[in-house]
Design a protein around this motif. Structure first.
Motif, PDB file in Angstrom:
ATOM      1  N   ALA A   1       0.814  -1.220   0.000  1.00  0.00           N
ATOM      2  CA  ALA A   1       0.000   0.000   0.000  1.00  0.00           C
ATOM      3  C   ALA A   1       0.842   1.261   0.000  1.00  0.00           C
ATOM      4  O   ALA A   1       0.302   2.348  -0.156  1.00  0.00           O
ATOM      5  N   THR A   2       2.169   1.117   0.168  1.00  0.00           N
ATOM      6  CA  THR A   2       3.006   2.306   0.301  1.00  0.00           C
ATOM      7  C   THR A   2       3.731   2.659  -0.986  1.00  0.00           C
ATOM      8  O   THR A   2       4.730   3.355  -0.965  1.00  0.00           O
ATOM      9  N   SER A   3       3.239   2.207  -2.153  1.00  0.00           N
ATOM     10  CA  SER A   3       3.872   2.608  -3.411  1.00  0.00           C
ATOM     11  C   SER A   3       3.748   4.114  -3.573  1.00  0.00           C
ATOM     12  O   SER A   3       2.762   4.710  -3.148  1.00  0.00           O
ATOM     13  N   PRO A   4       4.747   4.771  -4.160  1.00  0.00           N
ATOM     14  CA  PRO A   4       4.704   6.241  -4.267  1.00  0.00           C
ATOM     15  C   PRO A   4       3.489   6.698  -5.041  1.00  0.00           C
ATOM     16  O   PRO A   4       3.274   6.300  -6.181  1.00  0.00           O
ATOM     17  N   GLY A   5       2.698   7.561  -4.420  1.00  0.00           N
ATOM     18  CA  GLY A   5       1.426   7.959  -5.013  1.00  0.00           C
ATOM     19  C   GLY A   5       1.552   8.600  -6.370  1.00  0.00           C
ATOM     20  O   GLY A   5       0.708   8.435  -7.233  1.00  0.00           O
ATOM     21  N   ALA A   6       2.638   9.332  -6.601  1.00  0.00           N
ATOM     22  CA  ALA A   6       2.801  10.030  -7.875  1.00  0.00           C
ATOM     23  C   ALA A   6       2.965   9.068  -9.039  1.00  0.00           C
ATOM     24  O   ALA A   6       2.709   9.409 -10.179  1.00  0.00           O
ATOM     25  N   LEU A   7       3.380   7.815  -8.726  1.00  0.00           N
ATOM     26  CA  LEU A   7       3.620   6.855  -9.789  1.00  0.00           C
ATOM     27  C   LEU A   7       2.577   5.748  -9.843  1.00  0.00           C
ATOM     28  O   LEU A   7       2.544   4.977 -10.785  1.00  0.00           O
ATOM     29  N   ALA A   8       1.745   5.658  -8.848  1.00  0.00           N
ATOM     30  CA  ALA A   8       0.846   4.514  -8.731  1.00  0.00           C
ATOM     31  C   ALA A   8      -0.091   4.371  -9.911  1.00  0.00           C
ATOM     32  O   ALA A   8      -0.457   3.262 -10.298  1.00  0.00           O
ATOM     33  N   ALA A   9      -0.511   5.474 -10.504  1.00  0.00           N
ATOM     34  CA  ALA A   9      -1.504   5.412 -11.579  1.00  0.00           C
ATOM     35  C   ALA A   9      -0.891   5.355 -12.970  1.00  0.00           C
ATOM     36  O   ALA A   9      -1.599   5.361 -13.960  1.00  0.00           O
ATOM     37  N   ARG A  10       0.445   5.322 -13.066  1.00  0.00           N
ATOM     38  CA  ARG A  10       1.081   5.318 -14.372  1.00  0.00           C
ATOM     39  C   ARG A  10       0.899   3.964 -15.053  1.00  0.00           C
ATOM     40  O   ARG A  10       0.870   2.921 -14.406  1.00  0.00           O
ATOM     41  N   SER A  11       0.825   3.981 -16.376  1.00  0.00           N
ATOM     42  CA  SER A  11       0.605   2.742 -17.129  1.00  0.00           C
ATOM     43  C   SER A  11       1.900   2.029 -17.460  1.00  0.00           C
ATOM     44  O   SER A  11       1.889   0.880 -17.868  1.00  0.00           O
ATOM     45  N   SER A  12       3.045   2.681 -17.294  1.00  0.00           N
ATOM     46  CA  SER A  12       4.325   2.068 -17.607  1.00  0.00           C
ATOM     47  C   SER A  12       5.300   2.381 -16.485  1.00  0.00           C
ATOM     48  O   SER A  12       5.648   3.532 -16.252  1.00  0.00           O
ATOM     49  N   ILE A  13       5.729   1.357 -15.770  1.00  0.00           N
ATOM     50  CA  ILE A  13       6.572   1.528 -14.599  1.00  0.00           C
ATOM     51  C   ILE A  13       7.766   0.590 -14.699  1.00  0.00           C
ATOM     52  O   ILE A  13       7.639  -0.534 -15.160  1.00  0.00           O
ATOM     53  N   SER A  14       8.941   1.059 -14.270  1.00  0.00           N
ATOM     54  CA  SER A  14      10.135   0.230 -14.183  1.00  0.00           C
ATOM     55  C   SER A  14      10.500   0.042 -12.719  1.00  0.00           C
ATOM     56  O   SER A  14      10.354   0.964 -11.911  1.00  0.00           O
ATOM     57  N   LEU A  15      10.996  -1.173 -12.386  1.00  0.00           N
ATOM     58  CA  LEU A  15      11.346  -1.509 -11.011  1.00  0.00           C
ATOM     59  C   LEU A  15      12.784  -1.999 -10.945  1.00  0.00           C
ATOM     60  O   LEU A  15      13.269  -2.650 -11.871  1.00  0.00           O
ATOM     61  N   LEU A  16      13.454  -1.710  -9.826  1.00  0.00           N
ATOM     62  CA  LEU A  16      14.802  -2.221  -9.600  1.00  0.00           C
ATOM     63  C   LEU A  16      15.079  -2.217  -8.104  1.00  0.00           C
ATOM     64  O   LEU A  16      14.868  -1.202  -7.435  1.00  0.00           O
ATOM     65  N   GLU A  17      15.547  -3.359  -7.574  1.00  0.00           N
ATOM     66  CA  GLU A  17      16.085  -3.386  -6.222  1.00  0.00           C
ATOM     67  C   GLU A  17      17.596  -3.485  -6.336  1.00  0.00           C
ATOM     68  O   GLU A  17      18.130  -4.460  -6.891  1.00  0.00           O
ATOM     69  N   ASP A  18      18.320  -2.477  -5.833  1.00  0.00           N
ATOM     70  CA  ASP A  18      19.760  -2.447  -6.025  1.00  0.00           C
ATOM     71  C   ASP A  18      20.482  -3.207  -4.914  1.00  0.00           C
ATOM     72  O   ASP A  18      19.874  -3.723  -3.969  1.00  0.00           O
ATOM     73  N   SER A  19      21.813  -3.289  -5.041  1.00  0.00           N
ATOM     74  CA  SER A  19      22.613  -4.068  -4.097  1.00  0.00           C
ATOM     75  C   SER A  19      22.669  -3.421  -2.717  1.00  0.00           C
ATOM     76  O   SER A  19      23.072  -4.079  -1.754  1.00  0.00           O
ATOM     77  N   ALA A  20      22.284  -2.157  -2.607  1.00  0.00           N
ATOM     78  CA  ALA A  20      22.251  -1.477  -1.315  1.00  0.00           C
ATOM     79  C   ALA A  20      20.920  -1.659  -0.603  1.00  0.00           C
ATOM     80  O   ALA A  20      20.710  -1.057   0.460  1.00  0.00           O
ATOM     81  N   GLY A  21      20.006  -2.458  -1.181  1.00  0.00           N
ATOM     82  CA  GLY A  21      18.734  -2.715  -0.530  1.00  0.00           C
ATOM     83  C   GLY A  21      17.698  -1.642  -0.727  1.00  0.00           C
ATOM     84  O   GLY A  21      16.750  -1.545   0.056  1.00  0.00           O
ATOM     85  N   ARG A  22      17.839  -0.858  -1.805  1.00  0.00           N
ATOM     86  CA  ARG A  22      16.847   0.172  -2.103  1.00  0.00           C
ATOM     87  C   ARG A  22      15.974  -0.280  -3.262  1.00  0.00           C
ATOM     88  O   ARG A  22      16.469  -0.843  -4.241  1.00  0.00           O
ATOM     89  N   LEU A  23      14.681  -0.026  -3.165  1.00  0.00           N
ATOM     90  CA  LEU A  23      13.749  -0.290  -4.250  1.00  0.00           C
ATOM     91  C   LEU A  23      13.534   1.002  -5.026  1.00  0.00           C
ATOM     92  O   LEU A  23      13.161   2.025  -4.459  1.00  0.00           O
ATOM     93  N   TRP A  24      13.783   0.933  -6.342  1.00  0.00           N
ATOM     94  CA  TRP A  24      13.594   2.085  -7.227  1.00  0.00           C
ATOM     95  C   TRP A  24      12.361   1.851  -8.072  1.00  0.00           C
ATOM     96  O   TRP A  24      12.145   0.761  -8.604  1.00  0.00           O
ATOM     97  N   VAL A  25      11.529   2.885  -8.181  1.00  0.00           N
ATOM     98  CA  VAL A  25      10.320   2.841  -9.000  1.00  0.00           C
ATOM     99  C   VAL A  25      10.346   4.060  -9.914  1.00  0.00           C
ATOM    100  O   VAL A  25      10.482   5.193  -9.447  1.00  0.00           O
ATOM    101  N   ALA A  26      10.236   3.813 -11.213  1.00  0.00           N
ATOM    102  CA  ALA A  26      10.363   4.918 -12.174  1.00  0.00           C
ATOM    103  C   ALA A  26       9.244   4.857 -13.194  1.00  0.00           C
ATOM    104  O   ALA A  26       8.801   3.780 -13.598  1.00  0.00           O
ATOM    105  N   ALA A  27       8.779   6.033 -13.618  1.00  0.00           N
ATOM    106  CA  ALA A  27       7.789   6.156 -14.683  1.00  0.00           C
ATOM    107  C   ALA A  27       7.953   7.514 -15.336  1.00  0.00           C
ATOM    108  O   ALA A  27       8.103   8.529 -14.650  1.00  0.00           O
ATOM    109  N   ASP A  28       7.960   7.500 -16.665  1.00  0.00           N
ATOM    110  CA  ASP A  28       8.165   8.732 -17.413  1.00  0.00           C
ATOM    111  C   ASP A  28       9.442   9.421 -16.920  1.00  0.00           C
ATOM    112  O   ASP A  28      10.497   8.829 -16.926  1.00  0.00           O
ATOM    113  N   GLU A  29       9.347  10.659 -16.477  1.00  0.00           N
ATOM    114  CA  GLU A  29      10.531  11.390 -16.036  1.00  0.00           C
ATOM    115  C   GLU A  29      10.691  11.398 -14.519  1.00  0.00           C
ATOM    116  O   GLU A  29      11.567  12.079 -13.986  1.00  0.00           O
ATOM    117  N   ALA A  30       9.849  10.649 -13.791  1.00  0.00           N
ATOM    118  CA  ALA A  30       9.906  10.631 -12.328  1.00  0.00           C
ATOM    119  C   ALA A  30      10.539   9.328 -11.850  1.00  0.00           C
ATOM    120  O   ALA A  30      10.363   8.274 -12.450  1.00  0.00           O
TER     121      ALA A  30
END
Length: 389
Positions: free
Chosen positions: A340-369
């Motif tokens: 339920a804690t996905s970033p609100g600004a990206l939750a409604a986007r139709s195209s999202i990229s995900l990555l969990e890096d080696s430092a234990g951070r989850l990255w969520v990207a869409a468009d220019e955000a």
């Protein structure tokens, strides 16, 4: 630390920061052609009809175009030995270690050039012709009516891609052309990897031509569909996602045997650190464990857009109804959980990229955000603080 080019603009990721890549004329670097790194680690770019280079740890310097006379630069590239070359409207040049431009050949409207160790040059012209240049002479190797895209050399063979297919030029053999009759609907950018496999991107997916034999698989060979979208390596083999569903390619000696999975739809496929595969389509998530499928019903699910594997068995699934995490609970029978804690600004986007890096951070990207937060915190389902830019 990462630098990348998107929509002709450079950007860099350094630690937690995502920012425009600092170019020679400020932070908004506009790259007119793909950049190249030479054997000394020097970055070469063409921007605003000017040629720039930067040594590791140094600042930007402009290469004097006066060295090319009145010729207009078209692109900058590197040879197989990682020497920078410049293609102009009427010639091909090499830049030596003393930063001196040396003219290699005079030729009009070259699009890309392969400078071989013996000094000969294979050039793909913007007209679609392929020519070989040696000691001031020019010999035509091939011509096509298609729009030229790329050229690479693997061994003695030249591979040339056009918008309507792929030409194969081997010395001593007649030219071959792979097109519609070979289930190849288009050409695209080419790459030869360190193992010698040729890769080509097409508008229908990624095609591999391995060494030494090339094999094409389609519905006639047992694939569930020809419209391949994504590939994922797994302990059982290679999972193939297509518009018609999923297929598992199993290795059998020197060949691959397709096993179509009936009643599946298109879905991104990810494999966790424990070897379990996860996907999803209408009304359910699919888990593959110990050679069998386990279905996790989710009536409101329509499709899985993208996914990413993380640490500690975690697999992130971005679906049309939100962001889910699978495999993270000690109870291996548990269902994927909606985070339920996905970033609100990206939750409604139709195209999202995900990555969990080696430092234990989850990255969520869409468009220019782009946003990131601690992966364990997000997986817990508790509210977290996202950092976005």
């Amino acid at each position: 630390y990462l630098r990348y080019v998107r929509h002709h603009r450079g950007a860099e990721v350094d630690g937690d920061q995502v920012k425009p890549f600092e170019g020679p004329e400020g932070p908004s670097l506009v790259v007119e052609a793909w950049p190249g790194w030479d054997a000394q680690g020097i970055l070469w770019i063409r921007s605003a009809d000017r040629l720039w280079f930067r040594s590791p740890g140094g600042g930007w310097r402009e290469f004097p175009l006066s060295q090319f006379g009145e010729e207009k630069i078209y692109m900058v590239d590197v040879t197989a030995e990682r020497s920078p070359i410049v293609v102009t409207d009427t010639g091909i040049w090499r830049i030596d270690a003393t930063l001196r431009a040396v003219r290699l050949a005079a030729i009009e409207r070259a699009g890309k050039a392969i400078v071989r160790p013996d000094g000969t040059i294979a050039a793909l012209l913007r007209s679609g012709r392929v020519v070989e240049l040696e000691d001031g002479s020019e010999r035509e190797l091939h011509r096509s009516m298609g729009r030229p895209i790329d050229i690479v050399q693997r061994g003695r063979t030249l591979w040339v891609s056009y918008d309507n297919g792929l030409a194969v030029l081997t010395p001593g053999a007649p030219p071959e052309f792979l097109g519609l009759g070979d289930n190849l609907l288009s050409g695209g950018p080419l790459l030869v990897d360190q193992e010698g496999s040729l890769w080509m991107g097409t508008f229908r997916g990624l095609v591999q031509y391995p060494v030494p034999e090339t094999v094409a698989l389609n519905v006639d060979d047992g694939m569930i569909s020809n419209g391949v979208r994504r590939l994922q390596i797994a302990p059982e083999g290679i999972w193939v996602d297509s518009w018609g569903g999923l297929t598992l390619l199993r290795r059998e000696g020197d060949s691959w045997r397709p096993e179509p999975v009936p009643e599946t739809g298109t879905s991104d496929v990810c494999v966790g650190t424990d070897g379990r595969m996860w996907a999803g389509d209408a009304g359910r998530f699919l888990e593959r464990r110990d050679g069998r499928f386990i279905e996790h019903r989710r009536p409101d699910l329509r499709f899985v857009l993208t996914c990413a594997a993380g640490a500690d068995r975690r697999v992130w699934l971005s679906a049309d109804i939100g962001l889910f995490v699978a495999g993270a609970d000690p109870d291996t029978t548990s269902h994927p959980r909606l985070v339920a804690t996905s970033p609100g600004a990206l939750a409604a986007r139709s195209s999202i990229s995900l990555l969990e890096d080696s430092a234990g951070r989850l990255w969520v990207a869409a468009d220019e955000a782009i946003c990131h937060a601690g992966a364990r915190d997000v997986a817990s389902g508790e509210p977290v603080q996202w950092t976005c830019s």
